[in-house]
Enzyme design. Structure first.
Site, PDB file in Angstrom:
ATOM      1  N   GLN A  54     -26.564   4.003 -15.653  1.00 23.54           N
ATOM      2  CA  GLN A  54     -27.879   3.887 -14.702  1.00 23.54           C
ATOM      3  C   GLN A  54     -27.979   4.185 -13.284  1.00 23.54           C
ATOM      4  O   GLN A  54     -28.889   4.359 -12.398  1.00 23.54           O
ATOM      5  CB  GLN A  54     -28.547   2.814 -14.919  1.00 23.54           C
ATOM      6  CG  GLN A  54     -29.241   2.379 -16.380  1.00 23.54           C
ATOM      7  CD  GLN A  54     -29.797   0.992 -16.665  1.00 23.54           C
ATOM      8  OE1 GLN A  54     -29.095   0.020 -16.604  1.00 23.54           O
ATOM      9  NE2 GLN A  54     -31.102   1.123 -16.464  1.00 23.54           N
TER      10      GLN A  54
ATOM     11  N   HIS B 201     -29.187  -4.380 -25.415  1.00 23.47           N
ATOM     12  CA  HIS B 201     -29.769  -3.321 -24.478  1.00 23.47           C
ATOM     13  C   HIS B 201     -28.975  -2.557 -23.420  1.00 23.47           C
ATOM     14  O   HIS B 201     -28.758  -1.414 -23.485  1.00 23.47           O
ATOM     15  CB  HIS B 201     -31.118  -3.966 -23.400  1.00 23.47           C
ATOM     16  CG  HIS B 201     -31.847  -3.092 -22.654  1.00 23.47           C
ATOM     17  ND1 HIS B 201     -33.269  -2.668 -22.997  1.00 23.47           N
ATOM     18  CD2 HIS B 201     -31.398  -2.539 -21.444  1.00 23.47           C
ATOM     19  CE1 HIS B 201     -33.526  -1.834 -21.699  1.00 23.47           C
ATOM     20  NE2 HIS B 201     -32.239  -1.847 -21.091  1.00 23.47           N
ATOM     21  N   GLU B 202     -28.237  -3.471 -22.860  1.00 24.94           N
ATOM     22  CA  GLU B 202     -27.059  -2.684 -21.889  1.00 24.94           C
ATOM     23  C   GLU B 202     -26.052  -2.248 -22.489  1.00 24.94           C
ATOM     24  O   GLU B 202     -25.692  -0.957 -22.181  1.00 24.94           O
ATOM     25  CB  GLU B 202     -26.668  -3.791 -20.979  1.00 24.94           C
ATOM     26  CG  GLU B 202     -27.575  -4.641 -20.242  1.00 24.94           C
ATOM     27  CD  GLU B 202     -28.526  -3.771 -19.318  1.00 24.94           C
ATOM     28  OE1 GLU B 202     -28.090  -2.464 -18.897  1.00 24.94           O
ATOM     29  OE2 GLU B 202     -29.680  -4.128 -19.212  1.00 24.94           O
TER      30      GLU B 202
ATOM     31  N   HIS C 266     -26.958   1.389 -23.590  1.00 28.41           N
ATOM     32  CA  HIS C 266     -26.986   2.400 -22.425  1.00 28.41           C
ATOM     33  C   HIS C 266     -25.352   3.140 -22.405  1.00 28.41           C
ATOM     34  O   HIS C 266     -25.336   4.196 -21.935  1.00 28.41           O
ATOM     35  CB  HIS C 266     -26.948   1.818 -21.006  1.00 28.41           C
ATOM     36  CG  HIS C 266     -28.441   1.343 -20.533  1.00 28.41           C
ATOM     37  ND1 HIS C 266     -29.280   2.407 -20.528  1.00 28.41           N
ATOM     38  CD2 HIS C 266     -29.124   0.428 -20.407  1.00 28.41           C
ATOM     39  CE1 HIS C 266     -30.513   2.121 -20.168  1.00 28.41           C
ATOM     40  NE2 HIS C 266     -30.325   0.839 -20.037  1.00 28.41           N
TER      41      HIS C 266
HETATM   42 NI    NI Z   1     -31.877  -0.530 -19.532  1.00 29.25          NI
END
Ligand code: NI
Length: 166
Positions: free
Chosen positions: A51, A131-132, A135
């Protein structure tokens, strides 16, 4: 320490598979510090290295504001149960959607000293870990959303799942 730019959906870096971290160098520590600072500044509960444009398997999570978790090369080793609730992402600003995740997650990861540790989480922490970690394999929660993504007001915090839990 410095804030880093958060990449948004559409940036190809968010769809790549990240590489394992072999050793924690001063640059790795700087990256982690920057990720932590960037996450807190954005009022997020988690942030993954891609991110901020770095394809390394590192995530930081803090669901309560006082339990910072640094996870290097994390792996989920056990899950159970199910929770369905609202989820958001700092890389998908202004949106939220309903996602079903395990209600319990056990994971292993290395800390900043490359010490292996185990972490168990339920509810929000379990959701954040899932969720992480997604990624790190190039996946965004929007792929898993049930129904439509909805708009949220700009004042709301992104990647702050708690506010959006049903
Ligand atoms: Ni996210």
């Amino acid at each position: 320490m410095a804030l880093r730019n958060i990449r948004e959906m559409g940036d190809p870096v968010l769809n790549k598979v990240c590489k394992e971290v072999k050793e924690v160098t001063p640059r790795t520590r700087e990256l982690i510090q920057d990720m932590v600072e960037t996450m807190y500044e954005a009022n997020g509960v988690g942030l993954a290295a891609p991110q901020v444009g770095i394809l390394k398997r590192i995530v930081v999570i803090d669901c309560t504001g006082e339990d910072l978790l640094v996870m290097i090369n994390p792996k989920i080793i056990e899950t159970s149960g199910e929770q369905t609730g609202g989820e958001g992402c700092l890389s998908v600003p202004g949106k939220s959607g309903t996602v079903t995740r395990p209600n319990y997650v056990k994971a292993i990861a290395y800390d900043e000293n490359m010490q292996l540790y185990e972490i168990e989480g339920t509810e929000l922490l379990a959701r954040a870990i899932c969720h992480e970690l997604d990624h790190l394999d190039g996946h965004l929660y929007v792929e898993k959303v049930e129904g439509e993504l909805v708009n949220v007001s700009e004042e709301e915090d992104y990647e702050d799942f708690e506010d959006w839990d049903e």
